[in-house]
Scaffold this motif. Structure first.
Motif, PDB file in Angstrom:
ATOM      1  N   THR A  22     -16.103  15.468  77.698  1.00  0.00           N
ATOM      2  CA  THR A  22     -16.735  15.727  79.298  1.00  0.00           C
ATOM      3  C   THR A  22     -16.316  16.808  79.700  1.00  0.00           C
ATOM      4  O   THR A  22     -16.825  17.426  80.389  1.00  0.00           O
ATOM      5  CB  THR A  22     -16.715  14.329  80.297  1.00  0.00           C
ATOM      6  N   ALA A  23     -14.620  17.025  78.954  1.00  0.00           N
ATOM      7  CA  ALA A  23     -13.804  18.063  79.594  1.00  0.00           C
ATOM      8  C   ALA A  23     -13.733  18.460  78.371  1.00  0.00           C
ATOM      9  O   ALA A  23     -13.143  19.915  78.455  1.00  0.00           O
ATOM     10  CB  ALA A  23     -12.402  16.806  78.906  1.00  0.00           C
ATOM     11  N   GLY A  24     -15.611  19.522  78.443  1.00  0.00           N
ATOM     12  CA  GLY A  24     -14.681  20.421  77.424  1.00  0.00           C
ATOM     13  C   GLY A  24     -15.073  20.097  75.596  1.00  0.00           C
ATOM     14  O   GLY A  24     -15.744  19.473  75.485  1.00  0.00           O
ATOM     15  N   GLY A  25     -15.199  21.062  74.708  1.00  0.00           N
ATOM     16  CA  GLY A  25     -15.569  21.173  73.712  1.00  0.00           C
ATOM     17  C   GLY A  25     -14.632  19.931  72.587  1.00  0.00           C
ATOM     18  O   GLY A  25     -13.785  19.245  73.037  1.00  0.00           O
ATOM     19  N   PRO A  26     -15.551  18.957  70.942  1.00  0.00           N
ATOM     20  CA  PRO A  26     -14.826  18.457  71.133  1.00  0.00           C
ATOM     21  C   PRO A  26     -13.137  18.537  70.153  1.00  0.00           C
ATOM     22  O   PRO A  26     -13.128  19.590  69.796  1.00  0.00           O
ATOM     23  CB  PRO A  26     -15.740  17.919  69.656  1.00  0.00           C
ATOM     24  N   PRO A  27     -12.078  17.714  70.316  1.00  0.00           N
ATOM     25  CA  PRO A  27     -11.335  18.321  69.035  1.00  0.00           C
ATOM     26  C   PRO A  27     -10.985  18.891  67.615  1.00  0.00           C
ATOM     27  O   PRO A  27     -10.487  18.186  66.886  1.00  0.00           O
ATOM     28  CB  PRO A  27     -10.589  17.105  69.513  1.00  0.00           C
ATOM     29  N   ASN A  28     -11.854  19.905  68.120  1.00  0.00           N
ATOM     30  CA  ASN A  28     -11.911  19.589  66.714  1.00  0.00           C
ATOM     31  C   ASN A  28     -12.198  21.177  66.465  1.00  0.00           C
ATOM     32  O   ASN A  28     -12.096  22.323  67.624  1.00  0.00           O
ATOM     33  CB  ASN A  28     -12.852  19.438  65.860  1.00  0.00           C
ATOM     34  N   GLU A  29     -12.017  22.273  65.128  1.00  0.00           N
ATOM     35  CA  GLU A  29     -12.360  23.505  65.354  1.00  0.00           C
ATOM     36  C   GLU A  29     -13.407  24.024  66.263  1.00  0.00           C
ATOM     37  O   GLU A  29     -13.783  25.260  66.322  1.00  0.00           O
ATOM     38  CB  GLU A  29     -12.586  24.269  64.009  1.00  0.00           C
ATOM     39  N   PHE A  30     -14.655  23.009  66.014  1.00  0.00           N
ATOM     40  CA  PHE A  30     -16.284  23.964  66.704  1.00  0.00           C
ATOM     41  C   PHE A  30     -15.998  23.371  68.280  1.00  0.00           C
ATOM     42  O   PHE A  30     -16.151  24.557  68.982  1.00  0.00           O
ATOM     43  CB  PHE A  30     -16.765  23.470  66.269  1.00  0.00           C
ATOM     44  N   GLY A  31     -15.291  22.725  68.633  1.00  0.00           N
ATOM     45  CA  GLY A  31     -15.044  22.190  69.988  1.00  0.00           C
ATOM     46  C   GLY A  31     -13.960  23.746  70.667  1.00  0.00           C
ATOM     47  O   GLY A  31     -14.497  24.040  71.671  1.00  0.00           O
ATOM     48  N   HIS A  32     -12.545  24.080  69.669  1.00  0.00           N
ATOM     49  CA  HIS A  32     -12.158  25.218  70.610  1.00  0.00           C
ATOM     50  C   HIS A  32     -13.063  26.356  70.289  1.00  0.00           C
ATOM     51  O   HIS A  32     -12.566  27.375  71.166  1.00  0.00           O
ATOM     52  CB  HIS A  32     -10.497  25.047  69.548  1.00  0.00           C
TER      53      HIS A  32
END
Lengths: 185, 339
Positions: free
Chosen positions: A73-83
């Motif tokens: 809910t706070a942004g993208g997932p903790p991986n390269e796609f999220g970054h």
């Protein structure tokens, strides 16, 4: 008198076009759609989208480090796609939703066949939200990814992954669509 | 007393009246002209802004979704080809049948996934390119089946993909630093090399080790000499992956290793001093099986190099139909290559 009337009429008509809400927001929407497409295309090309889809914690049966509801809910997932999502959209006050749509079984009725599972939920998209999609095909011998981006040796066909194996005789596991919906906050 | 002539009075009064009336008329005319000009200006400005709005706006045709489907086709079907090459490779016929069936399955599943958005989305198998998978899957020296250290893997090939070597560091040659100054010195010192020969020029990928630092070193030579700089990677569990197709060593980018596209077609792929390297390797060539096995370098399926039937690439035709758009395209699916 005539001149005054003309001036009034002219001023009245110029006020309409350039500042109308539909005109300016349409350009913004096209721009946002292009950005969403660009992010997905880049993630498909460098493989980070498939890694994000497979970044599943086999023991908790959830994505890595996710909220109790099962999504970020706070942004993208903790991986390269999220970054990539965060870099592209956070700085521009654009919120996004990421959903993974998977096939839940080919013999189910059409209304139950495709299930949408949220990955990122940052609120409710506004009416002006734009949508972009990308395809990810999962194979039986694909493995899950750990929270730090490294490959584990847990094969999809033998995991707690949320999508089922819909082609049990063949090598395909599932065909999913990742949809990204963006809107200005 | 001046006699007032009727005409005089009339003349003077009328000119006054005329000039006043004239001024009034002129003022009116100018006002009307200015008013008309303003209206015309507004109309022109309005149309310019409207036209600008039209060009910037979305025409409602979702071409991005069609292109996303196309990417999905390539990404979704490539592993199918790799799977067939490993599990259905008794002949080119079984390979094609397996891939054709796999394309049908993917088309059906993707069609169900897309059903909510499109009128129709499908992919059909068109053709495939017969090639050969050359690999060594159990650790062994990089010699041929007969133990010869200098041998040709494939001659006169136009395309090679998926070429990687997983080398065991301790089995590699460890040359003196002084031998790393030229390609000839490296060769004389015994360093193993993968050689690409197009008849006019040679490209050599030297793979050797530096035992003191537990590193595998890759140095590339092209027709103008040794390329500057080498690529090093620390061995993990005693091994390092040298990926020639993706130009990486140990997972890190190695720009000097970008050689596969440099030789002119057709070219030979050779191993030189294969007794000074060991591990596993794999490549797919678009040369057919019968022409690859001619040299007699391959045989035993469990030890040493082997050759098997494989598809180099597959051509498919996709169709994507929505109420606003009909998109058809023929796509070549080459595993390992980004389109």
């Amino acid at each position: 008198m005539l001149l005054l009337t003309t001036i009034v009429v002219v001023l009245g008509s110029t006020a309409v076009t350039p500042l109308s809400a539909s005109g300016s927001s349409q350009q913004v929407e096209s721009q946002q759609a292009a950005m969403a497409d660009g992010v997905l295309n880049a993630a498909v090309a460098n493989g980070s989208l498939k890694v994000a889809v497979l970044s599943w914690n086999n023991s908790t049966a959830q994505y890595h480090n996710v909220t109790d509801d099962g999504d970020y809910t706070a942004g993208g997932p903790p991986n390269e796609f999220g970054h990539l999502l965060n870099r592209t959209f956070d700085d521009r006050d654009i919120a996004f939703t990421v959903n993974v749509r998977y096939i839940n079984g080919t013999d189910r009725p059409l209304s139950e066949r495709i299930v949408t599972r949220p990955m990122v939920t940052m609120g409710r998209p506004s009416d002006t939200g734009v949508r972009a999609v990308a395809w990810v095909t999962l194979y039986d011998n694909n493995t899950l990814y750990a929270g730090n981006g490294t490959r584990t040796n847990v094969m999809l066909s033998n995991s707690t992954y949320f999508a089922p194996d819909i082609d049990e005789d063949g090598p395909i596991y599932n065909v999913v669509q990742v949809e990204v919906i963006v809107w200005r906050v | 007393m001046a006699r007032l002539m009727p005409g005089d009075c009339t003349g003077r009064v009328s000119s006054d009246r005329h000039s006043a009336a004239d001024r009034g008329q002129m003022f009116l005319v100018v006002a009307v002209v200015v008013a008309a000009l303003l209206v015309v200006l507004t109309v022109v400005l309005n149309s310019a802004m409207y036209a600008g709005n039209l060009t910037a706006s979305d025409d409602g045709v979702d071409d991005a979704s069609a292109l996303a489907y196309r990417s999905g086709v390539v990404e979704g079907i490539a592993p199918n080809v790799t799977h067939a090459n490993r599990h259905h490779n008794s002949s080119y016929t079984t390979l094609q049948e397996a891939v054709e069936a796999g394309v049908d399955v993917w088309s059906d599943l993707a069609g169900q996934q897309a059903a909510a958005d499109v009128s129709g989305a499908s992919v059909d198998y068109v053709s495939s390119s017969d090639g050969t998978l050359i690999d060594q899957v159990n650790d062994d020296f990089f010699t041929n089946d007969g133990g010869s250290p200098d041998w040709t893997l494939v001659s006169s090939t136009s395309n090679v993909r998926g070429f990687h070597l997983d080398v065991v560091r301790s089995q590699l040659n460890d040359p003196d630093p002084s031998d790393e100054s030229s390609a000839t010195a490296l060769a004389n010192a015994g360093a193993f090399a993968v050689t690409l020969d197009d008849g006019t020029g040679l490209w050599r990928v030297f793979v050797y080790q530096e035992a003191t630092t537990n590193e595998v070193v890759v140095r590339v030579e092209d027709p103008s000499g040794l390329r500057s700089g080498n690529c090093r990677a620390s061995a993990v569990d005693g091994r390092v992956l040298v990926d020639v197709s993706n130009a990486t060593v140990g997972g890190e980018n190695c720009p000097q290793l970008d050689v596969l596209d440099d030789p002119a077609d057709p070219f030979d792929v050779r191993f030189e001093r294969g007794m000074n390297a060991a591990g596993t390797y794999s490549l797919v060539t678009d040369e057919t099986y019968n022409s690859v096995i001619v040299g007699g370098d391959f045989s035993n399926p469990d030890a040493g190099p082997r050759a098997s039937y494989a598809l180099y690439s597959v051509e498919v035709q996709l169709t994507y139909v929505t109420p606003e758009l009909r998109y058809e395209s023929t796509v070549e699916v080459v595993p390992g290559e980004t389109p």
